[in-house]
Design an enzyme around this catalytic site. Sequence first.
Site, PDB file in Angstrom:
ATOM      1  N   ASP A 180       0.752  -1.017   0.030  1.00  0.00           N
ATOM      2  CA  ASP A 180       0.042   0.082  -0.241  1.00  0.00           C
ATOM      3  C   ASP A 180       0.951   1.245   0.005  1.00  0.00           C
ATOM      4  O   ASP A 180       1.639   1.601   0.994  1.00  0.00           O
ATOM      5  CB  ASP A 180      -0.796   0.004   1.261  1.00  0.00           C
ATOM      6  CG  ASP A 180      -1.926   0.931   1.221  1.00  0.00           C
ATOM      7  OD1 ASP A 180      -1.481   2.310   0.941  1.00  0.00           O
ATOM      8  OD2 ASP A 180      -3.067   0.727   1.357  1.00  0.00           O
ATOM      9  N   HIS A 181       1.050   1.844  -1.082  1.00  0.00           N
ATOM     10  CA  HIS A 181       2.205   2.865  -1.306  1.00  0.00           C
ATOM     11  C   HIS A 181       2.134   4.009  -0.154  1.00  0.00           C
ATOM     12  O   HIS A 181       2.911   4.686   0.016  1.00  0.00           O
ATOM     13  CB  HIS A 181       2.434   3.322  -2.576  1.00  0.00           C
ATOM     14  CG  HIS A 181       1.231   4.227  -3.343  1.00  0.00           C
ATOM     15  ND1 HIS A 181       0.283   4.175  -3.557  1.00  0.00           N
ATOM     16  CD2 HIS A 181       1.365   5.638  -3.288  1.00  0.00           C
ATOM     17  CE1 HIS A 181      -0.359   5.293  -4.175  1.00  0.00           C
ATOM     18  NE2 HIS A 181       0.402   5.876  -3.892  1.00  0.00           N
ATOM     19  N   HIS A 220      -5.764   2.736   1.099  1.00  0.00           N
ATOM     20  CA  HIS A 220      -5.025   4.090   1.625  1.00  0.00           C
ATOM     21  C   HIS A 220      -5.580   4.863   2.735  1.00  0.00           C
ATOM     22  O   HIS A 220      -4.935   5.256   3.682  1.00  0.00           O
ATOM     23  CB  HIS A 220      -4.592   5.099   0.486  1.00  0.00           C
ATOM     24  CG  HIS A 220      -3.858   4.541  -0.988  1.00  0.00           C
ATOM     25  ND1 HIS A 220      -3.185   3.317  -0.964  1.00  0.00           N
ATOM     26  CD2 HIS A 220      -4.331   4.798  -2.267  1.00  0.00           C
ATOM     27  CE1 HIS A 220      -2.865   3.101  -2.206  1.00  0.00           C
ATOM     28  NE2 HIS A 220      -3.570   3.910  -2.884  1.00  0.00           N
TER      29      HIS A 220
HETATM   30  C1  BG6 Z   1      -3.225   4.836  -6.386  1.00  0.00           C
HETATM   31  C2  BG6 Z   1      -4.905   5.080  -7.177  1.00  0.00           C
HETATM   32  O1  BG6 Z   1      -3.596   3.783  -5.516  1.00  0.00           O
HETATM   33  O2  BG6 Z   1      -3.099   5.967  -5.650  1.00  0.00           O
HETATM   34  C3  BG6 Z   1      -4.935   6.126  -8.074  1.00  0.00           C
HETATM   35  O3  BG6 Z   1      -5.303   3.788  -7.884  1.00  0.00           O
HETATM   36  C4  BG6 Z   1      -4.512   7.514  -7.359  1.00  0.00           C
HETATM   37  O4  BG6 Z   1      -6.133   6.330  -8.796  1.00  0.00           O
HETATM   38  C5  BG6 Z   1      -3.259   7.120  -6.443  1.00  0.00           C
HETATM   39  O5  BG6 Z   1      -4.239   8.432  -8.354  1.00  0.00           O
HETATM   40  C6  BG6 Z   1      -2.678   8.287  -5.724  1.00  0.00           C
HETATM   41  O6  BG6 Z   1      -1.495   8.180  -5.175  1.00  0.00           O
HETATM   42  P1  BG6 Z   1      -0.588   9.495  -4.655  1.00  0.00           P
HETATM   43  O7  BG6 Z   1       0.822   9.080  -3.980  1.00  0.00           O
HETATM   44  O8  BG6 Z   1      -0.499  10.066  -5.934  1.00  0.00           O
HETATM   45  O9  BG6 Z   1      -1.717  10.150  -3.749  1.00  0.00           O
END
Ligand code: BG6
Length: 510
Positions: A184-185, A247
Amino acid sequence: MKKTDNQMLVIFGASGDLTARKLIPSLFNLYLANQLPENFAVLGVSRSDMSDETFRDRVVYESEYLTKKIKDLGEDKVKGFAEKLYYEDLGDSYETDYGPLRKRVEALKEKHNTSGNIIYYLSTPPTLYETVSQCLSDVGMNTQNNGWKRLIVEKPFGYSLETAQELNKGLHKYFKEHQIYRIDHYLGKETVQNLLVTRFSNSIFEPLWNRNYIQHVEITNAESVGVEKRGGYYDKSGALRDMFQNHLLQLVSLVVMEPPIGADAEEIRNEKVKALKSLRIMTDEQELFDHTIRAQYVASKIDGKDVKGYREEDGVDSNSTTETYAAIKFFVDNWRWHGVPFYVRTAKRMPTKVTEIVIHFKKPHHQIFKGSEMQEMDNKLIIRIQPDEGILIKFGVKVPGQGFKVERANLDFYYSSLAETYVMEAYERLLLDAMQGDATLYARADEVEAAWEFVDPILNYWEKGKDVRMYGYAAGAWGPENADDLIEEEGYWRNPSENLADDPGYCVIC
Ligand code: BG6
Protein backbone atom coordinates in the site's frame (compact mmCIF):
# COMPACT_ATOMS: atom_id res chain seq x y z
CA MET A 1 22.49 0.75 7.93
CA LYS A 2 20.75 -2.65 7.98
CA LYS A 3 22.44 -5.27 5.81
CA THR A 4 20.41 -6.54 2.87
CA ASP A 5 20.86 -10.21 1.93
CA ASN A 6 22.02 -11.09 -1.57
CA GLN A 7 18.91 -11.80 -3.61
CA MET A 8 17.08 -11.72 -6.90
CA LEU A 9 13.93 -9.76 -7.73
CA VAL A 10 11.60 -11.37 -10.24
CA ILE A 11 8.97 -8.93 -11.53
CA PHE A 12 5.88 -10.42 -13.16
CA GLY A 13 4.13 -7.92 -15.43
CA ALA A 14 7.48 -6.31 -16.27
CA SER A 15 6.31 -4.84 -19.56
CA GLY A 16 3.63 -2.83 -17.71
CA ASP A 17 3.52 0.78 -16.66
CA LEU A 18 4.28 0.27 -12.95
CA THR A 19 7.63 -1.38 -13.66
CA ALA A 20 8.84 1.52 -15.80
CA ARG A 21 7.21 4.28 -13.77
CA LYS A 22 7.88 3.19 -10.20
CA LEU A 23 9.78 -0.06 -9.69
CA ILE A 24 12.85 0.48 -11.88
CA PRO A 25 13.30 4.18 -10.91
CA SER A 26 13.08 3.15 -7.23
CA LEU A 27 15.64 0.39 -7.71
CA PHE A 28 17.84 2.86 -9.57
CA ASN A 29 17.71 5.27 -6.63
CA LEU A 30 18.55 2.46 -4.23
CA TYR A 31 21.48 1.56 -6.49
CA LEU A 32 22.73 5.16 -6.47
CA ALA A 33 22.42 5.26 -2.69
CA ASN A 34 24.40 1.99 -2.41
CA GLN A 35 21.40 0.34 -0.80
CA LEU A 36 21.12 -2.65 -3.12
CA PRO A 37 22.62 -5.92 -1.94
CA GLU A 38 26.16 -6.69 -3.07
CA ASN A 39 24.96 -9.50 -5.32
CA PHE A 40 21.69 -8.63 -6.96
CA ALA A 41 19.79 -9.17 -10.21
CA VAL A 42 16.35 -8.30 -11.51
CA LEU A 43 14.47 -10.56 -13.88
CA GLY A 44 11.51 -8.98 -15.64
CA VAL A 45 8.88 -11.48 -16.72
CA SER A 46 5.82 -10.97 -18.90
CA ARG A 47 4.14 -11.99 -22.15
CA SER A 48 5.94 -9.61 -24.50
CA ASP A 49 8.68 -10.82 -26.77
CA MET A 50 11.74 -8.81 -25.68
CA SER A 51 15.46 -9.37 -25.32
CA ASP A 52 17.41 -8.30 -22.23
CA GLU A 53 18.71 -5.34 -24.25
CA THR A 54 15.24 -4.23 -25.35
CA PHE A 55 14.04 -4.43 -21.75
CA ARG A 56 17.02 -2.35 -20.56
CA ASP A 57 16.38 0.24 -23.27
CA ARG A 58 12.75 0.42 -22.36
CA VAL A 59 13.01 0.73 -18.59
CA VAL A 60 16.40 2.44 -18.26
CA TYR A 61 18.18 3.99 -21.23
CA GLU A 62 15.08 5.29 -23.01
CA SER A 63 12.82 5.61 -19.99
CA GLU A 64 11.05 8.95 -19.68
CA TYR A 65 11.19 8.48 -15.90
CA LEU A 66 14.99 8.40 -15.83
CA THR A 67 15.91 10.85 -18.58
CA LYS A 68 17.10 13.61 -16.30
CA LYS A 69 19.07 11.34 -13.95
CA ILE A 70 20.76 9.55 -16.83
CA LYS A 71 21.81 12.86 -18.34
CA ASP A 72 23.43 13.93 -15.08
CA LEU A 73 25.24 10.65 -14.39
CA GLY A 74 28.16 9.10 -16.22
CA GLU A 75 27.44 6.24 -18.63
CA ASP A 76 29.29 3.74 -16.41
CA LYS A 77 27.03 4.45 -13.48
CA VAL A 78 23.92 3.76 -15.56
CA LYS A 79 25.45 0.71 -17.24
CA GLY A 80 26.38 -0.75 -13.86
CA PHE A 81 22.70 -0.71 -12.97
CA ALA A 82 21.23 -1.71 -16.35
CA GLU A 83 23.44 -4.78 -16.48
CA LYS A 84 21.69 -6.18 -13.45
CA LEU A 85 18.42 -6.31 -15.41
CA TYR A 86 17.25 -9.27 -17.49
CA TYR A 87 14.07 -10.30 -19.22
CA GLU A 88 12.20 -13.57 -19.74
CA ASP A 89 9.24 -14.00 -22.08
CA LEU A 90 6.58 -16.33 -20.69
CA GLY A 91 4.83 -16.75 -24.03
CA ASP A 92 1.10 -16.39 -24.51
CA SER A 93 -0.06 -16.91 -20.97
CA TYR A 94 0.99 -16.58 -17.33
CA GLU A 95 -0.50 -20.02 -16.83
CA THR A 96 2.23 -22.12 -18.31
CA ASP A 97 5.11 -24.41 -17.39
CA TYR A 98 7.58 -22.35 -15.34
CA GLY A 99 10.36 -24.93 -15.99
CA PRO A 100 12.19 -22.60 -18.42
CA LEU A 101 11.72 -19.68 -16.01
CA ARG A 102 13.23 -21.75 -13.24
CA LYS A 103 16.26 -22.56 -15.44
CA ARG A 104 16.72 -18.87 -16.19
CA VAL A 105 16.54 -17.98 -12.51
CA GLU A 106 19.08 -20.70 -11.69
CA ALA A 107 21.44 -19.42 -14.39
CA LEU A 108 21.22 -15.83 -13.14
CA LYS A 109 21.69 -17.00 -9.58
CA GLU A 110 25.00 -18.63 -10.64
CA LYS A 111 26.07 -15.66 -12.73
CA HIS A 112 25.42 -13.02 -10.05
CA ASN A 113 25.93 -15.24 -7.04
CA THR A 114 22.63 -14.04 -5.62
CA SER A 115 22.00 -17.14 -3.43
CA GLY A 116 18.54 -18.70 -3.36
CA ASN A 117 16.79 -15.65 -1.89
CA ILE A 118 14.07 -14.42 -4.22
CA ILE A 119 11.32 -11.80 -4.15
CA TYR A 120 8.50 -12.35 -6.62
CA TYR A 121 6.81 -9.04 -7.36
CA LEU A 122 3.37 -9.50 -8.90
CA SER A 123 2.63 -6.41 -10.94
CA THR A 124 -0.07 -8.25 -12.87
CA PRO A 125 -3.85 -8.03 -12.65
CA PRO A 126 -4.95 -9.58 -9.32
CA THR A 127 -6.81 -12.33 -11.20
CA LEU A 128 -3.37 -13.78 -11.93
CA TYR A 129 -1.99 -13.78 -8.39
CA GLU A 130 -3.10 -17.29 -7.58
CA THR A 131 -2.23 -18.60 -11.04
CA VAL A 132 1.34 -17.29 -10.86
CA SER A 133 1.75 -18.60 -7.30
CA GLN A 134 0.54 -22.03 -8.32
CA CYS A 135 2.80 -22.16 -11.39
CA LEU A 136 5.77 -21.18 -9.20
CA SER A 137 4.85 -23.90 -6.75
CA ASP A 138 4.44 -26.51 -9.53
CA VAL A 139 8.14 -26.27 -10.28
CA GLY A 140 9.22 -25.87 -6.64
CA MET A 141 10.09 -22.18 -6.91
CA ASN A 142 8.30 -21.36 -3.66
CA THR A 143 10.31 -23.72 -1.45
CA GLN A 144 12.55 -22.15 1.14
CA ASN A 145 15.12 -24.91 1.62
CA ASN A 146 17.73 -22.97 -0.36
CA GLY A 147 17.02 -19.37 0.61
CA TRP A 148 13.92 -17.38 1.51
CA LYS A 149 11.11 -16.62 -0.93
CA ARG A 150 8.85 -13.55 -0.62
CA LEU A 151 5.84 -12.46 -2.62
CA ILE A 152 4.87 -8.80 -3.10
CA VAL A 153 1.38 -8.13 -4.41
CA GLU A 154 -0.07 -4.87 -5.65
CA LYS A 155 -3.52 -3.46 -5.00
CA PRO A 156 -6.40 -3.89 -5.60
CA PHE A 157 -6.40 -6.72 -3.11
CA GLY A 158 -9.87 -8.04 -3.76
CA TYR A 159 -13.00 -6.38 -5.00
CA SER A 160 -15.06 -7.10 -1.90
CA LEU A 161 -14.64 -8.93 1.41
CA GLU A 162 -15.47 -12.24 -0.22
CA THR A 163 -13.01 -11.86 -3.09
CA ALA A 164 -10.28 -10.65 -0.71
CA GLN A 165 -10.82 -13.71 1.47
CA GLU A 166 -10.65 -15.96 -1.59
CA LEU A 167 -7.47 -14.29 -2.71
CA ASN A 168 -5.90 -14.71 0.71
CA LYS A 169 -6.91 -18.36 0.76
CA GLY A 170 -5.54 -18.83 -2.75
CA LEU A 171 -2.14 -17.33 -1.89
CA HIS A 172 -1.92 -19.18 1.41
CA LYS A 173 -1.96 -22.48 -0.50
CA TYR A 174 1.51 -21.66 -1.83
CA PHE A 175 3.01 -19.05 0.50
CA LYS A 176 2.86 -18.56 4.26
CA GLU A 177 1.42 -15.26 5.51
CA HIS A 178 4.84 -14.04 6.68
CA GLN A 179 6.13 -14.46 3.11
CA ILE A 180 3.37 -12.26 1.62
CA TYR A 181 3.86 -8.49 1.35
CA ARG A 182 0.71 -6.57 0.32
CA ILE A 183 1.86 -3.20 -0.86
CA ASP A 184 0.00 0.00 0.00
CA HIS A 185 2.16 2.84 -1.24
CA TYR A 186 0.66 5.30 1.25
CA LEU A 187 2.45 3.41 4.02
CA GLY A 188 5.71 4.13 2.22
CA LYS A 189 5.17 7.88 2.49
CA GLU A 190 7.44 9.47 5.07
CA THR A 191 4.67 11.62 6.54
CA VAL A 192 2.40 8.62 7.02
CA GLN A 193 5.09 6.87 9.04
CA ASN A 194 5.61 10.09 10.92
CA LEU A 195 2.07 9.77 12.24
CA LEU A 196 3.25 6.92 14.45
CA VAL A 197 6.18 9.00 15.64
CA THR A 198 4.06 12.08 16.27
CA ARG A 199 1.68 10.06 18.38
CA PHE A 200 3.96 7.66 20.19
CA SER A 201 7.27 9.42 20.68
CA ASN A 202 5.85 12.63 22.14
CA SER A 203 4.11 13.04 25.42
CA ILE A 204 2.17 16.13 24.42
CA PHE A 205 -0.27 14.63 21.91
CA GLU A 206 -1.22 11.23 23.26
CA PRO A 207 -2.88 12.46 26.49
CA LEU A 208 -5.23 14.54 24.30
CA TRP A 209 -5.78 11.84 21.67
CA ASN A 210 -9.23 10.72 22.75
CA ARG A 211 -12.90 11.55 23.08
CA ASN A 212 -12.32 13.90 25.99
CA TYR A 213 -10.40 16.39 23.89
CA ILE A 214 -11.08 15.62 20.25
CA GLN A 215 -14.24 16.98 18.65
CA HIS A 216 -13.90 15.27 15.31
CA VAL A 217 -11.35 13.97 12.83
CA GLU A 218 -11.30 14.97 9.20
CA ILE A 219 -9.29 13.33 6.43
CA THR A 220 -9.16 14.72 2.91
CA ASN A 221 -7.57 13.12 -0.09
CA ALA A 222 -8.00 15.26 -3.17
CA GLU A 223 -6.53 14.82 -6.62
CA SER A 224 -6.70 17.40 -9.35
CA VAL A 225 -6.37 14.83 -12.11
CA GLY A 226 -9.30 12.86 -13.48
CA VAL A 227 -9.12 9.16 -14.29
CA GLU A 228 -6.43 9.82 -16.92
CA LYS A 229 -5.82 6.75 -19.08
CA ARG A 230 -7.25 4.36 -16.52
CA GLY A 231 -10.96 4.83 -17.30
CA GLY A 232 -11.47 1.11 -17.96
CA TYR A 233 -10.00 0.03 -14.63
CA TYR A 234 -11.48 2.91 -12.66
CA ASP A 235 -15.01 2.43 -13.91
CA LYS A 236 -15.04 -1.04 -12.35
CA SER A 237 -13.51 0.25 -9.17
CA GLY A 238 -14.54 3.76 -8.07
CA ALA A 239 -13.21 6.03 -5.35
CA LEU A 240 -14.22 3.78 -2.46
CA ARG A 241 -12.37 0.73 -3.75
CA ASP A 242 -9.51 2.63 -5.38
CA MET A 243 -8.54 4.90 -2.48
CA PHE A 244 -10.73 4.55 0.59
CA GLN A 245 -10.63 0.80 1.27
CA ASN A 246 -6.84 0.79 1.23
CA HIS A 247 -4.91 4.06 1.50
CA LEU A 248 -7.43 6.05 3.53
CA LEU A 249 -8.38 3.28 5.92
CA GLN A 250 -4.66 2.76 6.49
CA LEU A 251 -4.47 6.41 7.56
CA VAL A 252 -7.55 5.94 9.72
CA SER A 253 -6.02 2.89 11.42
CA LEU A 254 -2.89 4.87 12.30
CA VAL A 255 -4.97 7.67 13.82
CA VAL A 256 -7.27 5.30 15.70
CA MET A 257 -4.86 2.58 16.91
CA GLU A 258 -3.76 2.11 20.50
CA PRO A 259 -0.05 2.38 21.35
CA PRO A 260 1.68 -0.86 20.35
CA ILE A 261 3.98 -2.63 22.81
CA GLY A 262 6.92 -1.97 20.52
CA ALA A 263 7.85 -1.06 16.95
CA ASP A 264 7.95 -4.66 15.75
CA ALA A 265 5.92 -5.35 12.55
CA GLU A 266 3.47 -7.74 14.20
CA GLU A 267 2.92 -5.52 17.22
CA ILE A 268 2.08 -2.53 15.05
CA ARG A 269 -0.07 -4.56 12.68
CA ASN A 270 -1.97 -6.20 15.56
CA GLU A 271 -2.98 -2.76 16.80
CA LYS A 272 -3.98 -1.62 13.31
CA VAL A 273 -6.23 -4.64 12.88
CA LYS A 274 -7.86 -3.93 16.25
CA ALA A 275 -8.42 -0.34 15.14
CA LEU A 276 -10.03 -1.36 11.86
CA LYS A 277 -12.22 -3.89 13.64
CA SER A 278 -13.49 -1.18 15.94
CA LEU A 279 -14.92 0.94 13.10
CA ARG A 280 -18.69 0.81 13.46
CA ILE A 281 -20.03 -1.08 10.45
CA MET A 282 -23.04 0.68 8.98
CA THR A 283 -25.87 -1.64 8.03
CA ASP A 284 -28.96 0.49 8.57
CA GLU A 285 -30.15 2.05 5.28
CA GLN A 286 -31.05 5.35 6.88
CA GLU A 287 -27.61 5.60 8.45
CA LEU A 288 -25.99 4.73 5.13
CA PHE A 289 -28.14 7.36 3.43
CA ASP A 290 -27.27 10.01 6.02
CA HIS A 291 -23.57 9.20 6.38
CA THR A 292 -22.34 8.50 2.87
CA ILE A 293 -22.17 10.68 -0.21
CA ARG A 294 -21.03 9.66 -3.65
CA ALA A 295 -20.64 11.82 -6.70
CA GLN A 296 -19.14 12.07 -10.17
CA TYR A 297 -17.39 15.00 -11.78
CA VAL A 298 -19.19 16.60 -14.67
CA ALA A 299 -17.76 18.65 -17.53
CA SER A 300 -16.60 22.15 -16.74
CA LYS A 301 -14.02 24.76 -17.66
CA ILE A 302 -10.83 25.00 -15.63
CA ASP A 303 -8.60 27.99 -16.33
CA GLY A 304 -10.55 28.60 -19.53
CA LYS A 305 -9.99 25.03 -20.75
CA ASP A 306 -12.81 22.56 -21.32
CA VAL A 307 -12.55 19.56 -19.03
CA LYS A 308 -14.43 16.33 -19.75
CA GLY A 309 -16.97 14.95 -17.35
CA TYR A 310 -16.35 11.46 -15.93
CA ARG A 311 -18.89 9.79 -18.20
CA GLU A 312 -17.14 11.23 -21.26
CA GLU A 313 -13.74 9.79 -20.32
CA ASP A 314 -12.21 7.00 -22.42
CA GLY A 315 -13.07 3.55 -21.15
CA VAL A 316 -15.94 4.83 -18.99
CA ASP A 317 -19.54 3.71 -19.56
CA SER A 318 -21.67 6.68 -20.66
CA ASN A 319 -24.27 5.68 -18.02
CA SER A 320 -21.71 4.82 -15.39
CA THR A 321 -22.72 4.88 -11.73
CA THR A 322 -19.14 4.65 -10.51
CA GLU A 323 -18.23 7.34 -7.99
CA THR A 324 -15.23 9.64 -8.41
CA TYR A 325 -16.04 11.30 -5.09
CA ALA A 326 -16.80 9.57 -1.81
CA ALA A 327 -17.34 11.15 1.59
CA ILE A 328 -18.09 8.98 4.60
CA LYS A 329 -18.97 9.82 8.18
CA PHE A 330 -18.43 7.07 10.71
CA PHE A 331 -17.81 6.29 14.36
CA VAL A 332 -15.31 4.11 16.14
CA ASP A 333 -16.68 1.79 18.78
CA ASN A 334 -14.08 1.71 21.48
CA TRP A 335 -13.28 3.43 24.73
CA ARG A 336 -10.95 6.03 23.24
CA TRP A 337 -13.14 7.19 20.37
CA HIS A 338 -16.72 6.73 21.57
CA GLY A 339 -18.91 9.47 20.07
CA VAL A 340 -16.16 11.14 18.01
CA PRO A 341 -17.22 11.45 14.36
CA PHE A 342 -14.71 10.76 11.60
CA TYR A 343 -15.19 12.43 8.22
CA VAL A 344 -13.18 11.01 5.36
CA ARG A 345 -13.41 12.04 1.73
CA THR A 346 -11.53 11.22 -1.42
CA ALA A 347 -12.03 12.46 -4.95
CA LYS A 348 -10.64 13.09 -8.38
CA ARG A 349 -10.83 16.42 -10.27
CA MET A 350 -10.70 18.59 -7.17
CA PRO A 351 -9.17 22.08 -7.19
CA THR A 352 -5.79 20.77 -6.06
CA LYS A 353 -3.83 17.65 -5.07
CA VAL A 354 -3.63 17.34 -1.33
CA THR A 355 -3.88 14.74 1.42
CA GLU A 356 -4.16 15.72 5.05
CA ILE A 357 -5.49 14.66 8.41
CA VAL A 358 -7.04 17.30 10.63
CA ILE A 359 -7.61 16.64 14.32
CA HIS A 360 -10.15 19.15 15.60
CA PHE A 361 -9.91 19.66 19.34
CA LYS A 362 -12.85 20.57 21.54
CA LYS A 363 -13.24 24.18 22.58
CA PRO A 364 -12.38 24.97 26.19
CA HIS A 365 -15.25 23.87 28.45
CA HIS A 366 -15.48 27.26 30.04
CA GLN A 367 -14.93 30.32 27.85
CA ILE A 368 -13.55 33.29 29.74
CA PHE A 369 -12.55 35.52 26.84
CA LYS A 370 -16.09 36.18 25.79
CA GLY A 371 -16.63 37.93 22.48
CA SER A 372 -13.22 36.91 21.22
CA GLU A 373 -13.13 35.32 17.78
CA MET A 374 -11.45 32.23 19.21
CA GLN A 375 -14.79 31.15 20.57
CA GLU A 376 -15.66 30.22 17.03
CA MET A 377 -12.35 28.60 16.27
CA ASP A 378 -11.11 25.26 17.50
CA ASN A 379 -7.53 24.18 18.02
CA LYS A 380 -6.45 22.03 15.13
CA LEU A 381 -3.57 19.68 14.52
CA ILE A 382 -3.04 19.33 10.78
CA ILE A 383 -0.91 16.49 9.55
CA ARG A 384 -0.07 17.13 5.93
CA ILE A 385 0.71 13.94 4.03
CA GLN A 386 1.31 15.69 0.67
CA PRO A 387 2.34 18.13 -0.76
CA ASP A 388 4.15 20.64 1.46
CA GLU A 389 4.63 17.80 3.94
CA GLY A 390 4.58 18.80 7.56
CA ILE A 391 2.61 19.44 10.72
CA LEU A 392 0.75 22.54 11.80
CA ILE A 393 -0.91 23.41 15.08
CA LYS A 394 -3.45 26.19 15.17
CA PHE A 395 -3.83 27.83 18.57
CA GLY A 396 -4.95 31.08 20.15
CA VAL A 397 -2.62 33.94 21.07
CA LYS A 398 -3.33 37.23 22.72
CA VAL A 399 -3.25 40.31 20.53
CA PRO A 400 -0.84 42.78 22.16
CA GLY A 401 -2.56 45.70 23.82
CA GLN A 402 -5.36 46.30 26.20
CA GLY A 403 -7.97 43.67 27.00
CA PHE A 404 -7.94 40.07 25.86
CA LYS A 405 -8.43 39.97 22.16
CA VAL A 406 -7.46 36.55 20.88
CA GLU A 407 -6.24 35.60 17.40
CA ARG A 408 -5.24 32.29 15.95
CA ALA A 409 -1.58 31.59 15.25
CA ASN A 410 0.26 28.72 13.54
CA LEU A 411 3.04 26.55 14.92
CA ASP A 412 4.53 24.52 12.13
CA PHE A 413 7.15 22.06 10.98
CA TYR A 414 7.95 21.40 7.32
CA TYR A 415 9.89 18.41 6.02
CA SER A 416 11.37 20.68 3.38
CA SER A 417 13.21 22.50 6.16
CA LEU A 418 15.38 19.41 6.58
CA ALA A 419 17.38 20.52 3.56
CA GLU A 420 20.12 17.93 3.91
CA THR A 421 17.81 14.99 4.36
CA TYR A 422 16.97 12.78 1.43
CA VAL A 423 13.34 11.66 1.70
CA MET A 424 12.89 8.29 0.02
CA GLU A 425 10.07 7.75 -2.47
CA ALA A 426 7.35 5.42 -1.19
CA TYR A 427 8.24 2.55 -3.53
CA GLU A 428 11.92 2.88 -2.74
CA ARG A 429 11.31 2.54 0.96
CA LEU A 430 8.85 -0.32 0.56
CA LEU A 431 11.06 -2.30 -1.80
CA LEU A 432 14.02 -1.94 0.52
CA ASP A 433 11.90 -3.04 3.49
CA ALA A 434 10.73 -6.16 1.65
CA MET A 435 14.32 -6.93 0.63
CA GLN A 436 15.24 -6.75 4.31
CA GLY A 437 12.23 -8.80 5.43
CA ASP A 438 10.54 -5.95 7.28
CA ALA A 439 6.76 -6.16 6.80
CA THR A 440 5.79 -3.28 9.12
CA LEU A 441 4.66 -1.11 6.24
CA TYR A 442 2.82 -3.86 4.40
CA ALA A 443 -0.79 -4.87 4.98
CA ARG A 444 -1.50 -8.21 6.63
CA ALA A 445 -4.33 -10.51 5.48
CA ASP A 446 -6.56 -9.78 8.47
CA GLU A 447 -5.97 -6.04 8.07
CA VAL A 448 -7.14 -6.06 4.46
CA GLU A 449 -10.17 -8.17 5.35
CA ALA A 450 -11.13 -5.91 8.26
CA ALA A 451 -11.05 -2.91 5.89
CA TRP A 452 -13.30 -4.70 3.41
CA GLU A 453 -15.69 -5.63 6.21
CA PHE A 454 -16.29 -1.94 6.82
CA VAL A 455 -16.49 -0.98 3.14
CA ASP A 456 -18.65 -3.83 1.81
CA PRO A 457 -22.00 -2.63 3.25
CA ILE A 458 -21.42 0.85 1.81
CA LEU A 459 -20.72 -0.59 -1.62
CA ASN A 460 -23.74 -2.86 -1.40
CA TYR A 461 -25.94 0.02 -0.36
CA TRP A 462 -24.68 2.18 -3.21
CA GLU A 463 -25.31 -0.64 -5.62
CA LYS A 464 -28.73 -1.81 -4.47
CA GLY A 465 -30.01 0.41 -1.67
CA LYS A 466 -33.17 2.49 -1.56
CA ASP A 467 -33.01 6.22 -2.39
CA VAL A 468 -29.34 6.08 -3.28
CA ARG A 469 -28.21 9.20 -5.08
CA MET A 470 -25.36 9.98 -7.38
CA TYR A 471 -24.52 13.65 -7.23
CA GLY A 472 -22.56 15.64 -9.73
CA TYR A 473 -19.85 18.23 -9.11
CA ALA A 474 -18.16 20.45 -11.63
CA ALA A 475 -14.64 19.24 -12.39
CA GLY A 476 -12.35 21.51 -10.40
CA ALA A 477 -14.79 22.10 -7.51
CA TRP A 478 -14.59 20.76 -3.93
CA GLY A 479 -17.26 18.11 -4.55
CA PRO A 480 -21.04 18.34 -4.48
CA GLU A 481 -22.51 21.13 -2.35
CA ASN A 482 -24.48 18.79 -0.15
CA ALA A 483 -21.23 17.17 1.07
CA ASP A 484 -21.25 20.06 3.53
CA ASP A 485 -24.45 18.69 5.08
CA LEU A 486 -22.52 15.61 6.15
CA ILE A 487 -20.17 17.59 8.35
CA GLU A 488 -22.67 20.33 9.20
CA GLU A 489 -22.89 19.66 12.91
CA GLU A 490 -19.15 20.16 13.25
CA GLY A 491 -18.86 23.15 10.94
CA TYR A 492 -17.46 22.75 7.45
CA TRP A 493 -14.78 20.85 5.55
CA ARG A 494 -11.37 22.44 5.58
CA ASN A 495 -10.78 22.83 1.86
CA PRO A 496 -7.01 22.99 1.91
CA SER A 497 -4.74 24.64 -0.57
CA GLU A 498 -1.42 23.29 -1.79
CA ASN A 499 0.27 25.04 1.09
CA LEU A 500 -0.02 23.59 4.55
CA ALA A 501 -0.80 26.98 6.09
CA ASP A 502 -3.27 28.60 3.76
CA ASP A 503 -3.72 31.51 6.14
CA PRO A 504 -0.73 33.40 7.43
CA GLY A 505 -1.64 32.80 11.07
CA TYR A 506 -1.56 35.79 13.36
CA CYS A 507 1.54 37.91 13.62
CA VAL A 508 2.49 41.44 14.54
CA ILE A 509 5.39 42.70 12.48
CA CYS A 510 5.82 46.07 14.16
C1 BG6 B 1 -3.49 4.83 -6.49
C2 BG6 B 1 -4.84 4.97 -7.14
O1 BG6 B 1 -3.47 3.75 -5.59
O2 BG6 B 1 -3.19 6.02 -5.77
C3 BG6 B 1 -4.88 6.16 -8.07
O3 BG6 B 1 -5.13 3.78 -7.88
C4 BG6 B 1 -4.44 7.41 -7.34
O4 BG6 B 1 -6.18 6.34 -8.62
C5 BG6 B 1 -3.12 7.17 -6.60
O5 BG6 B 1 -4.29 8.43 -8.29
C6 BG6 B 1 -2.81 8.36 -5.71
O6 BG6 B 1 -1.53 8.21 -5.16
P1 BG6 B 1 -0.70 9.48 -4.68
O7 BG6 B 1 0.53 8.91 -4.06
O8 BG6 B 1 -0.41 10.28 -5.92
O9 BG6 B 1 -1.56 10.21 -3.73
